[in-house]
Structure formats: structure tokens, C-alpha cells
Design a protein around this motif. Structure first.
Motif, short mmCIF file in Angstrom:
data_model
loop_
_atom_site.label_atom_id
_atom_site.label_comp_id
_atom_site.label_asym_id
_atom_site.label_seq_id
_atom_site.Cartn_x
_atom_site.Cartn_y
_atom_site.Cartn_z
N ILE A 857 -21.59 27.56 -47.25
CA ILE A 857 -22.11 27.46 -48.62
C ILE A 857 -23.60 27.13 -48.61
CG2 ILE A 857 -22.00 26.10 -50.76
CD1 ILE A 857 -19.78 28.07 -50.58
N GLY A 858 -24.04 26.36 -47.61
CA GLY A 858 -25.46 25.99 -47.53
C GLY A 858 -25.73 24.61 -48.08
N MET A 859 -24.73 23.72 -47.99
CA MET A 859 -24.90 22.33 -48.43
C MET A 859 -24.40 21.41 -47.32
SD MET A 859 -23.42 22.22 -52.30
CE MET A 859 -24.03 23.26 -53.60
N SER A 860 -24.82 20.14 -47.44
CA SER A 860 -24.23 19.15 -46.55
C SER A 860 -22.82 18.83 -47.05
CB SER A 860 -25.08 17.88 -46.53
OG SER A 860 -24.98 17.20 -47.77
N ARG A 861 -22.03 18.22 -46.20
CA ARG A 861 -20.65 17.87 -46.58
C ARG A 861 -20.64 16.92 -47.77
NH1 ARG A 861 -16.48 14.37 -45.91
NH2 ARG A 861 -14.44 15.23 -45.30
N VAL A 862 -21.58 15.95 -47.77
CA VAL A 862 -21.64 14.97 -48.86
C VAL A 862 -22.06 15.64 -50.16
CG1 VAL A 862 -22.82 12.90 -49.69
CG2 VAL A 862 -22.12 13.07 -47.30
N GLN A 863 -23.05 16.54 -50.08
CA GLN A 863 -23.50 17.24 -51.30
C GLN A 863 -22.40 18.11 -51.88
OE1 GLN A 863 -26.88 19.17 -49.57
NE2 GLN A 863 -28.33 17.61 -50.27
N LEU A 864 -21.66 18.80 -51.03
CA LEU A 864 -20.55 19.64 -51.50
C LEU A 864 -19.47 18.77 -52.14
CD1 LEU A 864 -19.23 22.40 -51.69
CD2 LEU A 864 -18.26 22.04 -49.41
N TYR A 865 -19.16 17.65 -51.50
CA TYR A 865 -18.15 16.74 -52.05
C TYR A 865 -18.56 16.26 -53.45
CZ TYR A 865 -15.58 12.39 -52.81
OH TYR A 865 -14.83 11.41 -53.36
N ARG A 866 -19.84 15.84 -53.57
CA ARG A 866 -20.29 15.27 -54.86
C ARG A 866 -20.35 16.34 -55.95
NH1 ARG A 866 -25.21 11.56 -52.39
NH2 ARG A 866 -23.89 9.98 -51.41
N LYS A 867 -20.75 17.56 -55.61
CA LYS A 867 -20.83 18.62 -56.63
C LYS A 867 -19.45 18.98 -57.14
CE LYS A 867 -22.89 23.08 -57.68
NZ LYS A 867 -23.92 22.68 -58.61
N VAL A 868 -18.49 19.18 -56.24
CA VAL A 868 -17.13 19.53 -56.66
C VAL A 868 -16.50 18.37 -57.43
CG1 VAL A 868 -14.81 20.13 -55.84
CG2 VAL A 868 -16.81 21.17 -54.79
N LYS A 869 -16.75 17.16 -56.96
CA LYS A 869 -16.22 15.98 -57.66
C LYS A 869 -16.80 15.88 -59.06
CE LYS A 869 -14.04 11.93 -57.73
NZ LYS A 869 -12.58 11.83 -57.65
N SER A 870 -18.10 16.19 -59.20
CA SER A 870 -18.75 16.12 -60.51
C SER A 870 -18.21 17.17 -61.46
CB SER A 870 -20.26 16.29 -60.33
OG SER A 870 -20.91 16.31 -61.57
N LEU A 871 -17.95 18.39 -60.94
CA LEU A 871 -17.53 19.50 -61.81
C LEU A 871 -16.04 19.49 -62.11
CD1 LEU A 871 -19.70 22.38 -60.34
CD2 LEU A 871 -19.96 21.32 -62.57
N LEU A 872 -15.20 19.05 -61.13
CA LEU A 872 -13.74 19.15 -61.31
C LEU A 872 -13.02 17.81 -61.27
CD1 LEU A 872 -12.98 22.23 -59.01
CD2 LEU A 872 -13.34 22.20 -61.47
N ASP A 873 -13.74 16.75 -60.88
CA ASP A 873 -13.16 15.41 -60.75
C ASP A 873 -12.07 15.38 -59.68
OD1 ASP A 873 -11.64 12.90 -62.87
OD2 ASP A 873 -13.24 12.74 -61.40
N ILE A 874 -12.16 16.23 -58.66
CA ILE A 874 -11.30 16.17 -57.49
C ILE A 874 -12.18 16.36 -56.27
CG2 ILE A 874 -9.23 17.03 -58.66
CD1 ILE A 874 -9.77 19.75 -57.37
#
Length: 942
Positions: A857-874
Motif C-alpha cells: 500500500i505504501g504506508m507503515s504498519r502503524v499508519q495503516l492501522y490508524r487509518k483503517v481504525k479511523s475510517l472503520l473503527d476496526i
């Protein structure tokens, strides 16, 4: 002379109080009755139209369906000498004499809805009732033409088809009223003169009086007699609805088609009755209220008009009823808006009148003062009788006029520059004003919880405003070129140390190294404390403002011999490593309103100009020295007492106002640091806010007030890197920031980057012009707030943005697995499309992990986690599992693979683990789920 002045004063006051008296047109409106909805709508329409015309005085009288009362009311209108009469007659013959009387009294008469027998009325406005009757006949004839007799009259044989007759009943309005007469004539004319007239049997009509009760008994009698009725044309919708109710009592409502007139958009109006299927159709009958007022205005203004004004009508049926209902609703809403705007305008006019009265009072007082001035001038001139004294006086006046002319020329040249200056300086007021206003509000609410810090911020920002106001006053005073300043021998080294104390928090914040070089015991000069304080404060402030973090500033003190005066002077050098001044602009730096082209901060442009002028008054001077990096200003101060007038040299000067604020504001930065969260500690129970603000006080205030969030603060122009690191939930960003990038550019970077494109951004700035606001929104800002702002507005805006994001979370959660390339176009939806594609391509790989996904995807693991968490709350791991289980359900329904094959194809390490996860998610094992699906399909086939 006194009498002339008093007479002039009297004429002036009389002129100011003269007010243009606008003639109000008195219009009388005689309504036949108001006991039905159609009349009420007409009344409201006339009232609203008259309200919007400030030249009309409308008087309304209701005859309550009494001819005698209506005649008396019109008689009273004639006695009151009204300008125009609007009348809706009860009966056309009975009202003829009184209408004729009004015409003979030169009162124009507009007849609305119903006509009178006397046709010399001024104008008629209403619907063509002949046309209404013909439209009703056309509806019936069209329906007869389209009928399939075999399917609709099953009790007749084909050989009796020619004998079929359709029974048509007409229910009339009030006998003697023109609408009833004309509708009946139009209806019967078309019915009796068409190719179907032999198939139509017109039953004896029922005479009503427009009210529902008037037709119930005769219509019930006809229905009760068993006589077949195919069509009923009723002269209004109220009587039509009553007739339908009678038919329903005898279960005949489906066999009879009712056509009404009026087409009102009310609960039991024609539109609703057509929509419900009660009426076959309703013919729209406009009330003409608004048109009557517009026509009256034309007549009274002697404009051209038509004698007969027929309003347009249409047939409302099942095909167009929804469209007409929608259009009528839109028109009604628009009228309400217009009415509200008119009320607002009326209130503003009242305010204007009050202000005008106040201005007149002020002018009156001014004229009184002017009277006394002129009177004194007259007395003075009367005393001066000698020619020599008069010539001297004239000569002085001539000199003054020349001086005024010269000053006027200078003001004309500097007008534009001064305008720009005041526009810029006003921006600098807004940040401290925002803090002061909001802190005062916090003190009132007693909700901040940090009283001493609040007082400190209030004091500090009050002092900021004080310095800005003082700078404005200094700018005005310096134009007087005063040279009588008081000076005293002063230790400039220690004097400078005190000034530096005011910048301690800024020095600490930017980690600036500040050096004082020179002798603290030999650096003396004769100065005016107030003027030199402002000079040094401005130069040190500029050095700090344009220095980068962790830079250095040096202040050197040297005793030198002047090349100009050959006297001893104290030379003070203030050097920084900041952005410097472009070489081509150095010659202009001491001009008023100068601002360097590389200076992106809002600036008044008078600091260096004032410094130069203050030093001139102090017999000193200032120069600029270009360095490889940064800037260096050289200040020369007089060390010898002989350079000043003896009367201007004092031992002790008045205490400076700056000293009263000396101990204020030093704690701001320490308090700020004490409330600042460590950058590497995240509280997952709170929403994260990143504040990008270069003003420490503003940042600290927002930090204190937004304590329900986890707040991170930065002020650098590369703060988008901070956003990439923590992935906050909301960003609050200022526009004017130190460095290469401003707030607009940061906003654009964050919105275009996949890691932060979903984060709401609030622009919070002093720039309140529309151009800046539009620019911010184009760059992707979700909200644009200007200083001074209300904290309550900011907090509510934060809550609204968070709620909107929760709604998006719900939407994405329910649609995220169904995204295709044509579904969505915004960055977040494109992100999930890419995410789903990557997971799809690696479904069968049991070693495919979150790390692999984030790398692709082109993100760090933490950035991907936070973005998905922010958009879907999972979290991202649950998202991948859910995606695989969704695909598993599809394969269990559509494929012939066994459970193990499906498990391995979806990247599960074992069928048992797959079954456990599937059952946890859906409450069934994969095997039971497949059996239930097969059983469901078998039941459907059976």
C-alpha cells in the motif's frame, strides 16, 4: 451678523428635518366570506402582497356571506374616500348598484373571482369560468371516448352496445353568482355539442351554495333512488368530497367519477383528493389575491392594464398531481422566505431612521458650536481695526494656507500606503483579541480550571494589544518631528538585558542562543528610555521572528569615535542568522510601510521606519549591514552630554509603561510545556487533535480548553511530517507559519496524501477576506474559522466533524466489501478499492501479513492501522479476516469445493482454525451454513 447666522442655522435644521412624505394608497378589500379554505388562502395572498408594498395601506372587511353587510361595508369604504376598491361579490346582481356608485365617485373597482352585472367596473381578475366548465366537460368526453364498453358494462350484450347511455350529474354553486352561472354554461355547451351527446344523459342538476351541507340531502336522495350515475361535475372540491362521502355510504364510490374545482393543496383540498383517488380530477382555480394587489398598483400608478385578466388554470389528475403538489410547496416556501426577508428589511429601515435622527441631532449640536465659533471670529475681527494688524493677520493666514496645501499633497501621496498599513496592523490585533475574549468567557464560566494561567495569558495579550496601539500612536506622533525629548545617561547593556527578559519564552521555544558581547560597565549613552526601548524591542523582536529554530543572535556593544561628529558614540550591533533581506530591497528598508518580499508574516511595515525616526529624535542613527547569512543592524547612540540641549538632559526619567508588565508572560511557555503531551505517548481512549499554530499563547489556550482530546502541538511549516507520524483525528491549522510553507500548502499536502486524506482540517486564521476563505476550501479544508473566534463555535465545529466521520464510518462499514471501480471516486474509497485488490491477490497466501499489506500500500504498519481504525473503527487484522470470511460465505454458497479446500484457498493455516473463526463471526460452522443454504434453495424450488 448674529441674525444672519441664526437664520442660516434655522434653515439648515429645517432642511435636515425635512422628510419625503410618501403617499400611502388606501385600498379597501371587501371579501364575500371567509368560511372556507379557498377564501382564507385568497386573504393571506392579498395580505402578503400588500405587506411587500410599502406604499399600500390595506383595510379588510368580511361580509360573512351577507349581501346587506357587504353593501354597507362598501358604502363605508366610499365614505372613507379610499383610493381603490377590491371586491369579491357574493352575487353579481345584488352588488351592481353599489359598485356603480363607487365608480361614479371616481374610485377604481377591481372585481375578484365573481363579476357583477354592471360591467363598467375598472378591471376584473379571476379565472375564465366558461373555460372551467368546458375543461370539466372535456374530462368526461375524453374518458367516454377511451372506455372499453365490453369490459366496463358486463351486464349489457354486444347487440345493446349502441343503447348505452352515460348519466352525468352537475352540482352547481350558489345561484346568482357568476362562477356558478358561467361554469354551468361552459359545461352544458360542450356536453350538448359533441359527437357523444346522444350517449350522454344529463340529469337534473343540484343547486348548492358552495358549502358541503347544501348538497348532501338532494344527492343522497338521487343515490337512494337507485339511479345509475357515471359522472358528477361539482362546482367546487368541498361539495365534491361531500358527494363522494354520500356515494361511499351506498358503496357506489367506485362506480362514479367525480370532477371538482379549486385544486387546493390542503388536507381535504382537490390535490390531496386526487392523490387519494377520491376525485377523478380537480380543475385548478387560482384565487388571484397577489395578482389583485399588483393590478391595483398599476391602476394607482396610472400604468397600462387590461380590463379582463384571466388567470391560468390546469386539470389536476393522477398523472400530474405529485408534480403540482411539489411545485406549490416550493412556491409557498419561497413566499415565506420573501416575507421573512421583508420583515428583516423593515427592521433595518427602522434602525436606519433611528440612526438618521441621531446624526441630525449631532449635526444640530455641531451647528450650534459652529455658530459660537463664527460669532467669536466676528468679534475678534471687529476688534482688529488697524490696517497694519489686519495685514499681519492676512499674511499669517496665507502662510497657514500654504502649509495646509503642502500637508495635503503629502497626505494624498501617502494615502494608499497608510491604508495598506492599517489593513495589516488590524490583522495583528486579532490573535490577542481572540485569546482575551475567550479567556474572559472562560473566567465568567469558571470552567478553565487554571486561573493563574488564564490571568497570565490575559495580561500578556493585553500588553500585546497595548504595544500595537502604542505603535499606532507613535506613528502619528512621529509626523510632528518633535525634538524636545528628555535624555539621561543610561547603561545600555543592562537596559538591553531587561528588554531581553520579555522574549525569554520565545527564545526558549525556538532554542535560540543569544549572546551579549561587550562591557557591562562601559556601555553608557544619553538616551530617552521610552524611545530606545521601542527601538531595541523592535530589532530584537525581528531578529527572533526571522531566525530559524536552534539559531543564534548576537548583540555587541562597542565604544567608537564617530566619523560624522568626531565625538564618542556607543555602537550596538544586533545580528541574526535568519532569512535576511534581498539585496535589491535594502535601500528601502527604512521607508514607511516597507515589507520584504521574502517576509511571509503579516506585518505593519512601520517598525524600522519608527526606529530610524526615534533615533533621529535621540540624536542617534541606524544602518544595515548585509551578511552572508541573516541580517545585522547597527545602532549608534551619543555618549557625550554636549550633543544635547542642556534643558533636555535630566537625571531621572519617568518610569516606562513596559516595566509595569515586566513580570508578565514569562510563565506562559513553562505552562505550555507542562501541559504538552510527550510526542511518543498516545492515549487510545481519547481522540487526537494536532494543532499547527505559531503563537504559543493561542496554542496553550486551545490545549487547555480542548482537554477532552489528546492534543499535539507544532508550529513549524513541516508539521505535515508530524501529522504523518501520529495520524490525528482532527487537525487545526493556522495560515501564517514560519518557514517555507503556509497553512494552505500544508492543508493541500495532507489532503493529497493517502495517509492523511481522511483527516478533517480546520483552518483557524486572522485572514477573514473571502479570497482567503475560498482558497482554503479549495485546498481541501473542511472548515474555515477567522479570528477573533468564539470558543463555543470551535468546540461545536469539532463535535460536528467527529459526528460526520462516525456517519462515514457506518457507511463504509456497511458498503466496504462491495466497492468496485465505478462506485466511488474520493480518496478514501479509492484507498479501500486498492486495499481490497491487494487482499484479493493474496488470499491463498497463508504467510501474507499486515506488514506485507502495508508495504504494498505504501504506508507503515502503524499508519495503516490508524487509518483503517479511523475510517472503520476496526483494526487492519480484523478487516482482513472479515474480508476472507465474506469471500468464504460466497464460496460456500456458489462453489463445490469442500471445507478444507476453501480454508486453504483463503489462506487459513488449517480447516479447524477456519471453522472456529467462521463460527465466531456468524454463529454457524461452515458445514452447517452450507447445509442451511442448500435447504433454503430446495424450499424455494418446491
Amino acid at each position: 451678523m448674529k441674525k444672519r447666522i441664526l437664520f442660516f442655522l434655522f434653515l439648515t435644521i429645517l432642511f435636515l428635518n425635512c422628510k419625503e412624505e410618501k403617499h400611502l394608497h388606501k385600498i379597501g378589500f371587501s371579501q364575500a366570506m371567509s368560511n372556507d379554505e379557498w377564501r382564507e388562502i385568497m386573504n393571506n395572498s392579498i395580505y402578503d402582497a400588500a405587506l411587500l408594498n410599502k406604499n399600500i395601506d390595506l383595510k379588510y372587511l368580511d361580509a360573512n356571506n351577507s349581501i346587506e353587510k357587504q353593501i354597507d361595508q362598501i358604502e363605508q369604504f366610499i365614505k372613507d374616500s379610499i383610493d381603490l376598491l377590491i371586491v369579491s361579490p357574493i352575487k353579481q346582481d345584488a352588488l351592481t348598484p353599489i359598485v356603480e356608485k363607487a365608480i361614479n365617485n371616481n374610485i377604481p373597482v377591481i372585481v375578484v373571482d365573481r363579476k357583477t352585472s354592471y360591467e363598467n367596473y375598472t378591471s376584473y381578475i379571476g379565472t375564465d369560468n366558461f373555460k372551467v366548465g368546458k375543461l370539466a366537460a372535456k374530462i368526461i368526453l375524453s374518458d367516454i371516448n377511451n372506455l372499453n364498453f365490453d369490459s366496463l358494462r358486463t351486464n349489457h350484450r354486444k347487440d345493446n352496445k349502441k343503447a348505452i347511455k352515460f348519466n352525468v350529474l352537475e352540482i352547481k354553486g350558489l345561484i346568482g353568482s357568476s362562477p356558478a352561472n358561467e361554469r354551468s354554461i361552459g359545461f352544458n355547451t360542450l356536453i350538448n355539442n359533441n359527437k357523444f351527446n346522444k350517449k350522454i344523459n344529463l340529469l337534473d342538476p343540484i343547486n348548492g351554495d358552495w358549502n358541503a351541507e347544501s348538497i348532501k340531502k338532494p344527492f343522497r336522495k338521487i343515490i337512494n333512488s337507485g339511479k345509475k350515475i357515471d359522472y358528477v361535475f361539482v362546482h367546487n372540491d368541498r361539495m365534491a368530497y361531500a358527494a363522494w362521502q354520500i356515494a361511499k355510504e351506498f358503496n357506489s364510490e367506485e362506480e362514479i367519477k367525480f370532477i371538482g374545482v379549486d385544486g387546493l393543496n390542503t388536507k381535504y383540498g382537490g390535490i390531496e383528493l386526487v392523490k387519494r383517488g377520491v376525485l377523478e380530477a380537480s380543475i385548478l382555480y387560482p384565487n388571484g389575491g397577489e395578482e389583485a394587489i399588483l393590478l391595483a398598483e398599476k391602476i394607482l400608478n396610472h400604468e397600462p392594464f387590461n380590463k379582463n385578466n384571466f388567470l391560468k388554470t390546469i386539470v389536476i389528475n393522477s398523472f400530474n398531481v405529485d408534480l403540482i403538489k411539489s411545485q406549490i410547496k416550493k412556491i409557498a416556501n419561497q413566499k415565506i422566505k420573501i416575507k421573512n426577508q421583508h420583515l428583516i428589511l423593515s427592521q433595518q429601515n427602522k434602525t436606519f431612521d433611528r440612526q438618521k435622527s441621531l446624526i441630525i441631532a449631532i449635526i444640530f449640536l455641531f451647528l450650534i458650536a459652529l455658530f459660537y465659533v463664527l460669532n467669536n471670529y466676528y468679534l475678534v475681527n471687529k476688534i482688529k481695526k488697524k490696517n497694519k494688524a489686519l495685514q499681519l493677520y492676512n499674511y499669517e493666514i496665507k502662510l497657514k494656507n500654504e502649509k495646509i496645501k503642502k500637508v495635503s499633497e503629502e497626505l494624498k501621496i501617502n494615502l494608499k500606503s497608510q491604508f495598506d498599513f492599517f489593513m495589516n496592523i488590524s490583522h495583528e490585533f486579532k490573535t490577542p483579541l481572540s485569546l482575551i475574549l475567550n479567556l474572559i468567557e472562560s473566567l465568567k464560566e469558571n470552567s478553565l480550571g487554571y486561573g493563574n494561567n488564564t490571568i497570565s495569558l490575559l495580561s500578556k495579550n493585553s500588553y500585546k494589544l497595548f504595544r500595537l496601539v502604542t505603535q499606532l500612536l507613535d506613528f502619528r506622533k512621529i509626523r510632528n518631528k518633535r525634538n524636545d525629548v528628555k535624555v539621561s545617561k543610561t547603561n545600555i547593556y543592562k537596559f538591553t538585558e531587561k528588554i531581553i527578559e520579555d522574549f525569554k519564552n520565545e527564545i526558549d521555544r525556538k532554542e535560540i542562543k543569544l549572546f551579549l558581547e561587550g562591557s557591562s560597565t562601559k556601555s553608557f549613552a544619553y538616551v530617552n528610555h521610552d524611545l530606545i526601548d521601542k527601538v531595541f524591542y523592535n530589532l530584537i523582536d525581528n531578529a527572533l521572528k526571522f531566525s530559524t529554530s536552534k539559531g543564534s543572535i548576537s548583540i555587541k556593544f562597542n565604544n567608537v569615535i564617530s566619523d560624522i561628529t568626531q565625538n564618542e558614540e556607543l555602537e550596538v550591533s544586533i545580528k541574526d542568522e535568519g532569512i535576511g533581506i534581498p539585496k535589491s530591497e535594502i535601500k528601502n528598508i527604512f521607508k514607511v510601510f516597507f515589507k520584504g518580499s521574502n517576509n511571509k508574516n503579516i506585518s505593519s511595515g512601520i517598525g524600522l521606519y519608527l526606529s530610524k525616526e526615534f533615533l533621529k529624535l535621540n540624536q542617534g542613527r541606524i544602518s544595515y549591514r548585509k551578511n552572508i547569512k541573516g541580517s545585522e543592524f547597527i545602532v549608534n547612540l551619543q555618549s557625550e552630554k554636549s550633543m544635547f540641549n542642556e534643558k533636555n538632559v535630566v537625571e531621572i526619567q519617568d518610569k516606562m509603561i513596559r516595566n509595569t508588565f515586566n513580570d508578565i508572560g514569562h510563565k506562559s511557555y513553562e505552562v505550555f510545556k507542562s501541559f504538552k503531551n510527550p510526542d511518543n505517548v498516545l492515549n487510545h481512549d481519547k481522540l487526537k487533535i494536532l494543532i499547527i499554530e505559531d503563537d504559543i499563547d493561542m496554542a496553550m489556550f486551545l490545549k487547555l480548553k480542548l482537554n477532552s482530546y489528546q492534543v499535539f502541538i507544532t508550529h513549524e511549516s513541516d508539521s505535515f511530517i508530524k501529522a504523518f507520524d501520529i495520524i490525528p483525528d482532527i487537525i487545526i491549522c493556522d495560515v501564517n507559519l514560519p518557514g517555507k510553507k503556509n497553512g494552505f500548502e500544508i492543508c493541500e499536502i495532507l489532503k493529497e496524501d493517502l495517509r492523511t486524506s481522511h483527516i478533517p482540517i480546520i483552518i483557524l486564521t486572522a485572514e477573514s477576506n473571502n479570497k482567503s476563505m475560498i482558497k482554503g476550501l479549495k485546498k481541501g479544508a473542511d472548515l474555515y474559522l477567522t479570528k477573533p473566534f468564539r470558543l463555543s463555535v470551535l468546540t461545536q465545529s469539532l463535535e460536528s466533524l467527529i459526528n460526520n466521520r462516525k456517519k462515514l464510518q457506518y457507511y463504509y462499514t456497511n458498503n466496504i466489501y462491495n466497492i468496485n471501480k465505478k462506485s466511488f471516486k474520493n480518496p478514501e474509497q479509492a484507498f479501500f478499492l486498492k486495499l481490497n485488490d491487494v487482499i484479493d491477490n493474496n488470499l491463498g497466501d497463508p504467510d501474507f501479513s499486515v506488514e506485507n499489506l502495508s508495504r504494498i500500500i505504501g504506508m507503515s504498519r502503524v499508519q495503516l492501522y490508524r487509518k483503517v481504525k479511523s475510517l472503520l473503527d476496526i483494526n487492519i487484522s480484523d478487516y482482513i479476516i472479515n474480508y476472507k470470511l465474506k469471500r468464504a460465505k460466497y464460496l460456500l454458497k456458489t462453489s463445490t469445493h469442500n471445507i478444507s479446500e476453501i480454508a486453504y484457498n483463503l489462506g487459513f493455516n488449517s480447516p479447524n482454525y477456519f471453522s472456529t473463526v467462521f463460527k465466531t463471526k456468524y454463529g454457524h460452522t461452515p458445514l452447517n451454513y452450507r447445509k442451511d443454504i442448500k435447504k433454503l434453495f430446495k424450499n424455494i424450488e418446491v
